[in-house]
Design a protein around this motif. Structure first.
Motif, PDB file in Angstrom:
ATOM      1  N   THR A 214       0.824  -1.208   0.000  1.00 30.73           N
ATOM      2  CA  THR A 214       0.000   0.000   0.000  1.00 30.73           C
ATOM      3  C   THR A 214       0.860   1.260   0.000  1.00 30.73           C
ATOM      4  OG1 THR A 214      -0.152  -0.114   2.416  1.00 30.73           O
ATOM      5  CG2 THR A 214      -1.935  -1.132   1.146  1.00 30.73           C
ATOM      6  N   MET A 215       2.079   1.175   0.506  1.00 34.60           N
ATOM      7  CA  MET A 215       2.961   2.345   0.524  1.00 34.60           C
ATOM      8  C   MET A 215       3.304   2.823  -0.881  1.00 34.60           C
ATOM      9  SD  MET A 215       3.507   3.718   3.371  1.00 34.60           S
ATOM     10  CE  MET A 215       4.833   4.774   2.776  1.00 34.60           C
ATOM     11  N   ALA A 216       3.174   1.926  -1.856  1.00 35.26           N
ATOM     12  CA  ALA A 216       3.498   2.311  -3.228  1.00 35.26           C
ATOM     13  C   ALA A 216       2.598   3.444  -3.714  1.00 35.26           C
ATOM     14  CB  ALA A 216       3.375   1.103  -4.154  1.00 35.26           C
ATOM     15  N   VAL A 217       1.361   3.472  -3.238  1.00 31.41           N
ATOM     16  CA  VAL A 217       0.442   4.550  -3.642  1.00 31.41           C
ATOM     17  C   VAL A 217       0.986   5.895  -3.183  1.00 31.41           C
ATOM     18  CG1 VAL A 217      -1.882   5.503  -3.363  1.00 31.41           C
ATOM     19  CG2 VAL A 217      -1.557   3.031  -3.659  1.00 31.41           C
ATOM     20  N   TYR A 218       1.497   5.952  -1.960  1.00 33.66           N
ATOM     21  CA  TYR A 218       2.062   7.196  -1.435  1.00 33.66           C
ATOM     22  C   TYR A 218       3.396   7.519  -2.097  1.00 33.66           C
ATOM     23  CZ  TYR A 218      -1.574   6.555   2.027  1.00 33.66           C
ATOM     24  OH  TYR A 218      -2.790   6.403   2.626  1.00 33.66           O
ATOM     25  N   THR A 219       4.160   6.484  -2.404  1.00 32.46           N
ATOM     26  CA  THR A 219       5.463   6.693  -3.041  1.00 32.46           C
ATOM     27  C   THR A 219       5.319   7.304  -4.432  1.00 32.46           C
ATOM     28  OG1 THR A 219       6.447   4.841  -1.825  1.00 32.46           O
ATOM     29  CG2 THR A 219       7.557   5.542  -3.859  1.00 32.46           C
ATOM     30  N   TYR A 220       4.352   6.800  -5.183  1.00 30.29           N
ATOM     31  CA  TYR A 220       4.219   7.207  -6.575  1.00 30.29           C
ATOM     32  C   TYR A 220       3.219   8.334  -6.806  1.00 30.29           C
ATOM     33  CZ  TYR A 220       7.111   3.244  -7.872  1.00 30.29           C
ATOM     34  OH  TYR A 220       8.163   2.376  -8.001  1.00 30.29           O
ATOM     35  N   PHE A 221       2.254   8.502  -5.876  1.00 30.27           N
ATOM     36  CA  PHE A 221       1.185   9.480  -6.119  1.00 30.27           C
ATOM     37  C   PHE A 221       0.961  10.443  -4.959  1.00 30.27           C
ATOM     38  CE2 PHE A 221       0.144   5.494  -8.353  1.00 30.27           C
ATOM     39  CZ  PHE A 221       0.279   5.940  -9.665  1.00 30.27           C
ATOM     40  N   GLY A 222       1.559  10.176  -3.818  1.00 27.21           N
ATOM     41  CA  GLY A 222       1.420  11.064  -2.668  1.00 27.21           C
ATOM     42  C   GLY A 222       0.188  10.808  -1.832  1.00 27.21           C
ATOM     43  N   SER A 223      -0.907  10.405  -2.482  1.00 26.75           N
ATOM     44  CA  SER A 223      -2.175  10.157  -1.802  1.00 26.75           C
ATOM     45  C   SER A 223      -3.130   9.513  -2.791  1.00 26.75           C
ATOM     46  CB  SER A 223      -2.778  11.470  -1.287  1.00 26.75           C
ATOM     47  OG  SER A 223      -3.124  12.305  -2.379  1.00 26.75           O
ATOM     48  N   MET A 224      -4.297   9.108  -2.310  1.00 29.90           N
ATOM     49  CA  MET A 224      -5.300   8.572  -3.214  1.00 29.90           C
ATOM     50  C   MET A 224      -5.794   9.659  -4.166  1.00 29.90           C
ATOM     51  SD  MET A 224      -5.745   5.314  -2.921  1.00 29.90           S
ATOM     52  CE  MET A 224      -7.393   4.931  -3.539  1.00 29.90           C
ATOM     53  N   ASP A 225      -5.915  10.891  -3.687  1.00 32.59           N
ATOM     54  CA  ASP A 225      -6.301  11.992  -4.578  1.00 32.59           C
ATOM     55  C   ASP A 225      -5.274  12.165  -5.692  1.00 32.59           C
ATOM     56  OD1 ASP A 225      -8.602  12.518  -3.188  1.00 32.59           O
ATOM     57  OD2 ASP A 225      -7.764  14.185  -2.031  1.00 32.59           O
ATOM     58  N   GLY A 226      -4.015  12.006  -5.330  1.00 33.67           N
ATOM     59  CA  GLY A 226      -2.960  12.096  -6.335  1.00 33.67           C
ATOM     60  C   GLY A 226      -3.073  10.989  -7.371  1.00 33.67           C
ATOM     61  N   LEU A 227      -3.501   9.819  -6.914  1.00 29.35           N
ATOM     62  CA  LEU A 227      -3.706   8.701  -7.839  1.00 29.35           C
ATOM     63  C   LEU A 227      -4.791   9.046  -8.851  1.00 29.35           C
ATOM     64  CD1 LEU A 227      -3.405   5.688  -8.720  1.00 29.35           C
ATOM     65  CD2 LEU A 227      -5.174   5.170  -7.024  1.00 29.35           C
ATOM     66  N   TRP A 228      -5.899   9.629  -8.385  1.00 31.51           N
ATOM     67  CA  TRP A 228      -7.001   9.967  -9.303  1.00 31.51           C
ATOM     68  C   TRP A 228      -6.546  11.002 -10.340  1.00 31.51           C
ATOM     69  CZ3 TRP A 228      -8.983   5.907  -8.169  1.00 31.51           C
ATOM     70  CH2 TRP A 228      -9.484   5.554  -6.920  1.00 31.51           C
ATOM     71  N   ARG A 229      -5.784  11.991  -9.872  1.00 29.79           N
ATOM     72  CA  ARG A 229      -5.294  12.997 -10.812  1.00 29.79           C
ATOM     73  C   ARG A 229      -4.375  12.368 -11.858  1.00 29.79           C
ATOM     74  NH1 ARG A 229      -5.036  16.019  -5.973  1.00 29.79           N
ATOM     75  NH2 ARG A 229      -2.821  15.532  -5.735  1.00 29.79           N
ATOM     76  N   ALA A 230      -3.503  11.499 -11.395  1.00 29.10           N
ATOM     77  CA  ALA A 230      -2.562  10.846 -12.306  1.00 29.10           C
ATOM     78  C   ALA A 230      -3.294   9.923 -13.277  1.00 29.10           C
ATOM     79  CB  ALA A 230      -1.531  10.049 -11.510  1.00 29.10           C
ATOM     80  N   LEU A 231      -4.348   9.297 -12.791  1.00 31.29           N
ATOM     81  CA  LEU A 231      -5.106   8.377 -13.634  1.00 31.29           C
ATOM     82  C   LEU A 231      -5.759   9.127 -14.790  1.00 31.29           C
ATOM     83  CD1 LEU A 231      -6.041   5.416 -13.860  1.00 31.29           C
ATOM     84  CD2 LEU A 231      -8.073   6.054 -12.536  1.00 31.29           C
ATOM     85  N   ARG A 232      -6.364  10.251 -14.490  1.00 27.42           N
ATOM     86  CA  ARG A 232      -6.997  11.046 -15.545  1.00 27.42           C
ATOM     87  C   ARG A 232      -5.949  11.595 -16.511  1.00 27.42           C
ATOM     88  NH1 ARG A 232     -10.308  16.665 -15.234  1.00 27.42           N
ATOM     89  NH2 ARG A 232     -11.222  16.513 -17.309  1.00 27.42           N
ATOM     90  N   GLN A 233      -4.832  12.061 -15.976  1.00 23.78           N
ATOM     91  CA  GLN A 233      -3.767  12.607 -16.819  1.00 23.78           C
ATOM     92  C   GLN A 233      -3.199  11.547 -17.749  1.00 23.78           C
ATOM     93  OE1 GLN A 233      -2.846  16.002 -16.214  1.00 23.78           O
ATOM     94  NE2 GLN A 233      -1.938  15.868 -18.254  1.00 23.78           N
ATOM     95  N   GLU A 234      -3.107  10.319 -17.251  1.00 29.51           N
ATOM     96  CA  GLU A 234      -2.527   9.237 -18.043  1.00 29.51           C
ATOM     97  C   GLU A 234      -3.304   9.021 -19.333  1.00 29.51           C
ATOM     98  OE1 GLU A 234       0.235   6.102 -18.837  1.00 29.51           O
ATOM     99  OE2 GLU A 234       0.255   7.816 -17.487  1.00 29.51           O
ATOM    100  N   GLY A 235      -4.622   9.206 -19.270  1.00 32.10           N
ATOM    101  CA  GLY A 235      -5.419   9.062 -20.478  1.00 32.10           C
ATOM    102  C   GLY A 235      -4.996  10.045 -21.549  1.00 32.10           C
ATOM    103  N   PHE A 236      -4.758  11.298 -21.150  1.00 34.03           N
ATOM    104  CA  PHE A 236      -4.331  12.309 -22.117  1.00 34.03           C
ATOM    105  C   PHE A 236      -2.891  12.099 -22.556  1.00 34.03           C
ATOM    106  CE2 PHE A 236      -8.019  14.401 -20.248  1.00 34.03           C
ATOM    107  CZ  PHE A 236      -8.634  14.922 -21.385  1.00 34.03           C
ATOM    108  N   THR A 237      -2.068  11.583 -21.662  1.00 32.32           N
ATOM    109  CA  THR A 237      -0.682  11.289 -22.032  1.00 32.32           C
ATOM    110  C   THR A 237      -0.631  10.241 -23.130  1.00 32.32           C
ATOM    111  OG1 THR A 237       0.131  11.827 -19.816  1.00 32.32           O
ATOM    112  CG2 THR A 237       1.528  10.415 -21.179  1.00 32.32           C
ATOM    113  N   ARG A 238      -1.456   9.217 -22.990  1.00 36.33           N
ATOM    114  CA  ARG A 238      -1.469   8.161 -24.004  1.00 36.33           C
ATOM    115  C   ARG A 238      -2.109   8.648 -25.301  1.00 36.33           C
ATOM    116  NH1 ARG A 238      -2.276   2.425 -20.795  1.00 36.33           N
ATOM    117  NH2 ARG A 238      -0.917   2.930 -19.038  1.00 36.33           N
TER     118      ARG A 238
END
Length: 212
Positions: free
Chosen positions: A40-64
């Protein structure tokens, strides 16, 4: 020594989260990492928080999507190229319907809004080339025609990638784009030939039922 971050772990968590959203599985830290081999620490390591995960998830769509657009060959036929960009958009959505669905969820902030907006610039610049080359009427607003092209692609692929209609529904893009471009000033026969050169119907990717 701090261990370097592994891009594969970040990508794995993003794919897992998108899959869980699609199948409406409640997303908790533990559920997210279950079966992935990471903690579970990987979420904080890579995204900072669950909110950070959601932001990154949406951004990833545009990146691809940006990656998909950048592979489209630029030719001396802007109408063909605009059609090819629409095909790239369709293919991107069909290849990763989970991320595609998330990228337009405006309830979640983006990490980099200008980068997401820049994806549309591929279409805008192609329309501009069409106007400069006399394919579209002088005074055509590139942004407007780009958005109209995007809207055709988005509407149809949404009904196929995450909706009820069959894959051959995407063939409607051809007459719809042709009508749009002719309405913007292109000569009908020349337009049909250009759209035909740019069009290749993408296929729905085979997907496993679970990412775990």
């Amino acid at each position: 020594m701090v261990r370097p971050r592994d891009p594969a772990v970040r990508a794995l968590l993003l794919e897992r989260a998108a899959h869980m959203l699609r199948i409406r599985e409640p997303i908790t830290l533990r559920a997210l990492v279950a079966g992935t081999g990471v903690s579970t620490m990987a979420v904080y390591t890579y995204f900072g928080s669950m909110d950070g995960l959601w932001r990154a998830l949406r951004q990833e769509g545009f990146t691809r999507l940006e990656t998909s657009f950048s592979t489209v060959e630029i030719t001396d036929d802007p109408v063909r190229d605009l059609t090819a960009l629409v095909v790239a958009y369709l293919r991107n959505a069909l290849d990763q319907p989970d991320l595609y669905r998330v990228m337009f969820d405006a309830s979640v902030d983006l990490e980099d809004l200008p980068a997401a907006d820049a994806t549309l610039e591929h279409l805008v610049e192609t329309v501009r080339r069409g106007e400069d080359g006399g394919r579209f009427t002088a005074g055509t607003v590139p942004l407007d025609l780009a958005i109209q092209s995007w809207a055709i692609a988005h509407g149809l692929v949404s009904l196929v990638a995450n909706g009820p209609l069959p894959e051959n529904t995407l063939e409607h893009c051809v007459p719809m784009l042709t009508a749009l471009f002719v309405g913007a000033g292109d000569e009908p026969d020349r337009c049909r030939a250009s759209v035909a050169r740019g069009w290749t119907r993408p296929t729905v990717a085979l997907r496993a039922s679970s990412t775990t």
